[in-house]
Design an enzyme around this catalytic site. Structure first.
Site, mmCIF file in Angstrom:
data_model
loop_
_atom_site.group_PDB
_atom_site.id
_atom_site.type_symbol
_atom_site.label_atom_id
_atom_site.label_comp_id
_atom_site.label_asym_id
_atom_site.label_seq_id
_atom_site.Cartn_x
_atom_site.Cartn_y
_atom_site.Cartn_z
ATOM 1 N N THR A 73 -3.953 -7.562 5.134
ATOM 2 C CA THR A 73 -4.356 -8.903 5.575
ATOM 3 C C THR A 73 -5.297 -9.532 4.551
ATOM 4 O O THR A 73 -5.141 -10.697 4.173
ATOM 5 C CB THR A 73 -5.049 -8.824 6.954
ATOM 6 O OG1 THR A 73 -4.121 -8.255 7.879
ATOM 7 C CG2 THR A 73 -5.485 -10.188 7.444
ATOM 8 N N ASN A 152 8.495 -6.982 7.990
ATOM 9 C CA ASN A 152 7.982 -5.929 8.867
ATOM 10 C C ASN A 152 8.725 -5.845 10.195
ATOM 11 O O ASN A 152 8.746 -4.795 10.829
ATOM 12 C CB ASN A 152 6.491 -6.135 9.130
ATOM 13 C CG ASN A 152 6.154 -7.561 9.501
ATOM 14 O OD1 ASN A 152 6.405 -8.482 8.737
ATOM 15 N ND2 ASN A 152 5.615 -7.744 10.687
ATOM 16 N N GLN A 180 5.126 -3.480 3.405
ATOM 17 C CA GLN A 180 6.137 -2.617 4.034
ATOM 18 C C GLN A 180 6.997 -1.879 3.015
ATOM 19 O O GLN A 180 7.845 -1.072 3.393
ATOM 20 C CB GLN A 180 7.044 -3.433 4.965
ATOM 21 C CG GLN A 180 6.337 -3.956 6.213
ATOM 22 C CD GLN A 180 5.996 -2.864 7.232
ATOM 23 O OE1 GLN A 180 6.561 -1.768 7.219
ATOM 24 N NE2 GLN A 180 5.055 -3.150 8.128
ATOM 25 N N SER A 200 -1.049 -1.996 1.519
ATOM 26 C CA SER A 200 -1.941 -1.524 2.584
ATOM 27 C C SER A 200 -1.856 -0.001 2.692
ATOM 28 O O SER A 200 -0.765 0.572 2.580
ATOM 29 C CB SER A 200 -1.520 -2.164 3.908
ATOM 30 O OG SER A 200 -2.221 -1.584 4.974
ATOM 31 N N HIS A 202 -2.565 2.018 5.404
ATOM 32 C CA HIS A 202 -2.169 2.700 6.648
ATOM 33 C C HIS A 202 -0.671 2.671 6.931
ATOM 34 O O HIS A 202 -0.204 3.275 7.896
ATOM 35 C CB HIS A 202 -2.979 2.174 7.850
ATOM 36 C CG HIS A 202 -2.609 0.806 8.323
ATOM 37 N ND1 HIS A 202 -1.820 0.621 9.432
ATOM 38 C CD2 HIS A 202 -2.923 -0.414 7.868
ATOM 39 C CE1 HIS A 202 -1.681 -0.692 9.627
ATOM 40 N NE2 HIS A 202 -2.339 -1.339 8.697
ATOM 41 N N THR A 238 -19.664 -3.038 -1.323
ATOM 42 C CA THR A 238 -19.666 -1.640 -1.744
ATOM 43 C C THR A 238 -18.295 -1.044 -1.475
ATOM 44 O O THR A 238 -17.736 -1.227 -0.385
ATOM 45 C CB THR A 238 -20.750 -0.867 -0.972
ATOM 46 O OG1 THR A 238 -22.010 -1.486 -1.278
ATOM 47 C CG2 THR A 238 -20.790 0.592 -1.366
ATOM 48 N N CYS A 326 3.943 -8.617 20.380
ATOM 49 C CA CYS A 326 3.215 -8.823 19.117
ATOM 50 C C CYS A 326 3.548 -7.782 18.073
ATOM 51 O O CYS A 326 2.651 -7.153 17.529
ATOM 52 C CB CYS A 326 1.719 -8.789 19.350
ATOM 53 S SG CYS A 326 1.222 -9.100 21.007
HETATM 54 N N1 PLP Z 1 1.837 -7.766 5.833
HETATM 55 C C1 PLP Z 1 2.811 -7.079 6.427
HETATM 56 C C2 PLP Z 1 4.233 -7.307 6.034
HETATM 57 C C3 PLP Z 1 2.503 -6.157 7.421
HETATM 58 O O1 PLP Z 1 3.484 -5.478 8.025
HETATM 59 C C4 PLP Z 1 1.147 -5.960 7.782
HETATM 60 C C5 PLP Z 1 0.781 -5.054 8.881
HETATM 61 O O2 PLP Z 1 1.376 -5.053 9.927
HETATM 62 C C6 PLP Z 1 0.162 -6.695 7.101
HETATM 63 C C7 PLP Z 1 0.553 -7.593 6.136
HETATM 64 C C8 PLP Z 1 -1.282 -6.505 7.405
HETATM 65 O O3 PLP Z 1 -1.754 -5.322 6.829
HETATM 66 P P1 PLP Z 1 -3.118 -4.654 7.339
HETATM 67 O O4 PLP Z 1 -2.847 -4.102 8.706
HETATM 68 O O5 PLP Z 1 -3.405 -3.585 6.322
HETATM 69 O O6 PLP Z 1 -4.164 -5.707 7.327
#
Ligand code: PLP
Length: 385
Positions: A73, A152, A180, A200, A202, A238, A326
């Site tokens: 994000t 996604n 993704q 990202s 996670h 930091t 969602c």
């Molecule tokens: N962009 C895409 C295509 C995603 O699938 C996601 C997470 O669902 C994000 C951005 C946001 O990433 P984060 O959860 O690391 O902020």
């Protein structure tokens, strides 16, 4: 069922135990602030710089083109708002697509309050954009194009290098959200031809709260966070050293699997789709049949409420997500499925199943059996849903 079945890997992935182990020392004995001038700081900095180099190598970038962020994000917000601020004297027009994650769409609509205009490029019924639409949308005032690498929700992969040959010709910065794709399919910034790219942690069996933005040398961008001047003044705060160490380990593991795991997942994905098409049948696969993420299945089961299906699966210990709620972190019915031309009813009938490294064919058989039973029950109860 002896064990729960997790089929929501596009939402997040479990932290690989090797990643957790790699992070641990950075909470305790190696806790230094990488900006500090003493050995504690130097030790932490050494790890940060080694992960920076490693991520750079993986995406074919230079280490000083890698900026650590708090996740996808933030990377998306940085690319969009940072480009907008840096180029606003040149123009206030942004081009993106109708199917972006809200981490791209919402910064664009935020900027509209300050006189920016956004063009949202449509997709075809397979969820793919036509690069010619981008070319036609470019004006003298266009200062950024942002198109996600893969979606996604329904997994379609976009023709990024075709788009970049257009943006390069016109001298317009190009950002792609690779949240993704990085760690799931090969991501090479030079082959893609992008100026900025979001990653990202996670989504690749790394920790939450860590990400990267690749910013090609020479790209005009305004710093995102102002403060202590970390990350060459582009992103103060930091550094999240445990997160960075975890991201490094997660990326290393993903790279070691990139030649084998996508093929394994494609085989499982296609098997899953095939057995669901046989039983309960009467379904529509949303997204491109082939040009899609190895782990993504997005299906609308005719006459079946996706919410009912997801709730029934949850009770049975199976996790998935729906197009009516969602799945992308936004609220309300999926803008992505709507953009592909699905009716409200078919959006309401959709679920997303995303498989992962630990998913087995036995789990898929079990999940498919449960889904078939639930769909049949739903169809019998509400035949005209
Ligand atoms: N962009 C895409 C295509 C995603 O699938 C996601 C997470 O669902 C994000 C951005 C946001 O990433 P984060 O959860 O690391 O902020």
């Amino acid at each position: 069922m002896d064990r729960k079945i997790y089929l929501d890997h596009a939402a997040t992935t479990p932290v690989d135990p090797r990643v957790a182990e790699a992070m641990m020392p950075f909470f305790t004995e190696c806790f230094g602030n990488p900006s500090s001038q003493h050995s504690f700081g130097r030790d932490a900095k050494e790890t940060v710089e080694s992960v920076r180099g490693q991520i750079a190598l993986l995406i074919n970038a230079d280490p000083d083109e890698i900026v650590f962020t708090s996740g996808g994000t933030e990377s998306d917000n940085f690319a969009i708002k940072g480009s907008a601020f840096a180029n606003m004297n040149r123009g206030r027009h942004i081009i993106t697509t109708a199917i972006e994650h809200h981490a791209v769409l919402d910064p664009c609509s935020f900027l509209e309050r300050f006189g920016f205009e956004t063009t949202y490029i449509p997709v075809n019924s397979n969820g793919i954009i036509d690069p010619a639409d981008i070319e036609n949308a470019i004006t003298d005032r266009t200062i950024l194009v942002s198109v996600m690498h893969a979606n996604n929700e329904m997994g379609s992969i976009q023709p990024i290098s075709e788009i970049s040959s257009i943006t390069k010709k016109r001298g317009i910065p190009f950002h792609t959200d690779a949240v993704q794709t990085f760690g799931h399919i090969p991501v090479d910034v030079k082959q893609l031809g992008v100026d900025m790219l979001s990653i990202s942690g996670h989504k690749i069996y790394g920790p939450k709260g860590i990400g990267v933005i690749y910013i090609k040398k020479g790209t005009k961008i305004t710093p995102f966070m102002h403060g202590g001047g970390q990350e060459r003044g582009l992103r103060s705060s930091t550094l999240n050293v445990p997160g960075i160490a975890g991201l490094g380990k997660a990326a290393e593991i993903a790279a070691s699997l990139i030649d084998t795991e996508p093929g394994r997942q494609i085989a499982l994905r296609d098997y899953f789709i095939k057995i669901l098409a046989e039983n309960p049948g009467d379904l529509k696969l949303n997204g491109h049949p082939v040009q899609r993420l190895p782990n993504n299945i997005n299906i609308s089961f005719n006459n079946t409420d996706g919410e009912y299906l997801m709730a029934g699966m949850d009770i049975a210990g199976i996790a998935c997500s729906t197009g009516s709620a969602c799945s992308s972190g936004g609220s309300g019915p999926s803008h992505v499925l709507h953009a592909m031309g699905l009716s409200d009813r078919m959006v309401g009938c959709s679920i997303r199943l995303t498989i992962g490294r630990s998913t087995t064919s036995k789990e898929i058989d079990t999940a498919a059996e449960i889904i078939a039973a639930l769909v049949k029950k739903a169809r019998a109860m509400t035949p005209n849903f």
